[in-house]
Scaffold this active site. Structure first.
Site, short mmCIF file in Angstrom:
data_model
loop_
_atom_site.label_atom_id
_atom_site.label_comp_id
_atom_site.label_asym_id
_atom_site.label_seq_id
_atom_site.Cartn_x
_atom_site.Cartn_y
_atom_site.Cartn_z
N ASN A 48 6.31 -124.42 -28.57
CA ASN A 48 5.39 -123.57 -29.32
C ASN A 48 5.80 -123.66 -30.80
O ASN A 48 6.77 -123.03 -31.21
CB ASN A 48 5.49 -122.12 -28.81
CG ASN A 48 4.63 -121.17 -29.64
OD1 ASN A 48 3.83 -121.60 -30.45
ND2 ASN A 48 4.84 -119.87 -29.42
N LYS A 92 4.27 -122.59 -33.36
CA LYS A 92 3.83 -121.45 -34.18
C LYS A 92 3.22 -121.99 -35.49
O LYS A 92 2.57 -123.03 -35.46
CB LYS A 92 4.98 -120.48 -34.42
CG LYS A 92 5.69 -120.12 -33.11
CD LYS A 92 6.66 -118.99 -33.21
CE LYS A 92 7.29 -118.75 -31.85
NZ LYS A 92 8.10 -117.58 -31.80
N HIS A 139 0.49 -114.40 -26.50
CA HIS A 139 1.83 -114.42 -27.09
C HIS A 139 2.11 -113.07 -27.77
O HIS A 139 1.21 -112.48 -28.37
CB HIS A 139 1.94 -115.56 -28.11
CG HIS A 139 3.36 -115.81 -28.51
ND1 HIS A 139 4.00 -115.03 -29.43
CD2 HIS A 139 4.27 -116.71 -28.07
CE1 HIS A 139 5.26 -115.45 -29.56
NE2 HIS A 139 5.44 -116.47 -28.74
N GLU A 175 3.46 -112.35 -30.45
CA GLU A 175 3.14 -112.29 -31.89
C GLU A 175 1.65 -112.00 -32.10
O GLU A 175 1.27 -111.34 -33.06
CB GLU A 175 3.58 -113.59 -32.58
CG GLU A 175 5.09 -113.63 -32.73
CD GLU A 175 5.70 -115.03 -32.72
OE1 GLU A 175 4.97 -116.02 -32.90
OE2 GLU A 175 6.93 -115.11 -32.52
N GLU A 184 8.53 -113.68 -21.84
CA GLU A 184 9.21 -113.76 -23.12
C GLU A 184 9.59 -112.35 -23.58
O GLU A 184 8.76 -111.66 -24.19
CB GLU A 184 8.30 -114.40 -24.17
CG GLU A 184 7.89 -115.81 -23.84
CD GLU A 184 7.52 -116.58 -25.10
OE1 GLU A 184 8.20 -117.58 -25.39
OE2 GLU A 184 6.60 -116.17 -25.81
N GLY A 197 13.09 -115.65 -31.27
CA GLY A 197 13.50 -115.98 -32.64
C GLY A 197 14.72 -115.21 -33.11
O GLY A 197 15.03 -115.19 -34.30
N SER A 251 14.54 -117.73 -27.64
CA SER A 251 15.79 -118.35 -28.06
C SER A 251 16.35 -119.36 -27.06
O SER A 251 17.57 -119.43 -26.85
CB SER A 251 16.84 -117.28 -28.40
OG SER A 251 16.37 -116.48 -29.48
P1 PGA Z 1 11.91 -118.92 -29.94
O1 PGA Z 1 10.35 -118.62 -29.67
O2 PGA Z 1 12.31 -120.04 -28.99
O3 PGA Z 1 11.99 -119.35 -31.38
O4 PGA Z 1 12.65 -117.67 -29.65
C1 PGA Z 1 9.81 -118.63 -28.38
C2 PGA Z 1 8.37 -118.21 -28.38
O5 PGA Z 1 8.01 -117.27 -29.13
O6 PGA Z 1 7.54 -118.79 -27.67
#
Ligand code: PGA
Length: 265
Positions: free
Chosen positions: A23, A25, A109, A111, A182, A188, A227
């Site tokens: 992903n 983003k 997601h 976000e 998640e 992140g 992460s």
């Molecule tokens: P990350 O993001 O691996 O940077 O923690 C994962 C995601 O939001 O899909």
């Protein structure tokens, strides 16, 4: 004789092919996308036993689609709208995504839930629209730190699953929808869930899916996200109910994402 872990792994190998998605983003220009793929395609060409998926921003979808033809890499979008066409400034429809070669789309997601106020109802509409046009769905769910600390993790997961998958039939889910767990506090932050936390949540998610889809739940792939790196992927993938990963930060570099795809159980 197989021990319990061996049995789990056998079950998992037989029934659920690992699915690992990048992903990106809001990262990478078209030029940066091209340089990534120049390096990445040859690094992963011998990876046959994993579904490899890349979800770039909308602006790079067409570029990725043209470059990955005849490779073992599949294309995903990061979002979709639920109407086919019309006066929805700024939105992109499932028809447009399939037209340029997308096989999957990420929906729900955290976000998007958090910054763009997507509700369970909107997410459900998007999932239905994607399935109507035969797009695979990477359906994201997960609790915040506050919810976890208040002991509400399972309640949140239950609600997100039941509302997000409302009126989605069993025929429409196996092989077409993967669920990505998640935990928001792990995204992140460099703070991965422990394997115990991941397995506990994944097991619960599979139980909820079983309450909706019976034994078909054993065929649904459940990914972990938050992460994920080449250092923790092996132990996460060794969990009985972890069938893949949704990778943000560590998917932006070809060598680190290819190392994740070559995980060892
Ligand atoms: P990350 O993001 O691996 O940077 O923690 C994962 C995601 O939001 O899909």
């Amino acid at each position: 004789m197989l021990d319990i872990r061996g049995l789990y792994q056998l079950n998992y190998i037989l029934m659920r092919k690992p699915f690992i998605a990048a992903n990106w983003k809001m990262n990478k220009t078209v030029g940066e996308t091209q340089s990534f793929l120049n390096e990445f395609i040859s690094l992963v060409q011998d990876v046959k036993d994993v579904d490899i998926v890349i979800a770039p921003p909308f602006t790079s979808l067409y570029t990725v689609s043209s470059i990955i033809k005849n490779t073992n890499i599949q294309l995903s979008a990061q979002d979709v709208f639920y109407e086919d066409k019309g006066a929805y400034t700024g939105e992109v429809s499932p028809v447009m995504l399939t037209d340029i070669g997308c096989k999957h789309v990420i929906i729900g997601h955290s976000e998007r839930r958090q910054y763009f106020k997507e509700t369970d109802e909107i997410i459900n509409r998007k999932i239905k629209a994607a399935r109507k046009h035969n797009l695979g769905v990477i359906f994201c769910i997960g609790e915040s730190l506050e919810e976890r600390e208040a002991g509400k993790t399972f309640d949140v997961l239950k609600r997100e699953i039941e509302e997000g998958l409302k009126d989605i039939s069993a025929a429409n889910i196996v092989d077409s929808i993967v669920v990505a767990y998640e935990p928001i506090w792990a995204i992140g932050t460099g703070k991965t869930a422990t394997t115990e936390q991941a397995q506990e949540a994944h097991k619960y998610i599979r139980e909820r899916l079983a309450s909706l889809y019976g034994s078909k739940a054993n065929e649904i792939r459940i990914l972990y996200g938050g992460s994920v790196t080449s250092d923790n992927i092996d132990s996460l993938m060794a969990c009985a109910d972890v069938d893949g990963a949704l990778v943000g930060g560590a998917s932006l570099k070809a060598d680190s994402f290819s190392r994740i795809l070559k995980f060892r159980r």
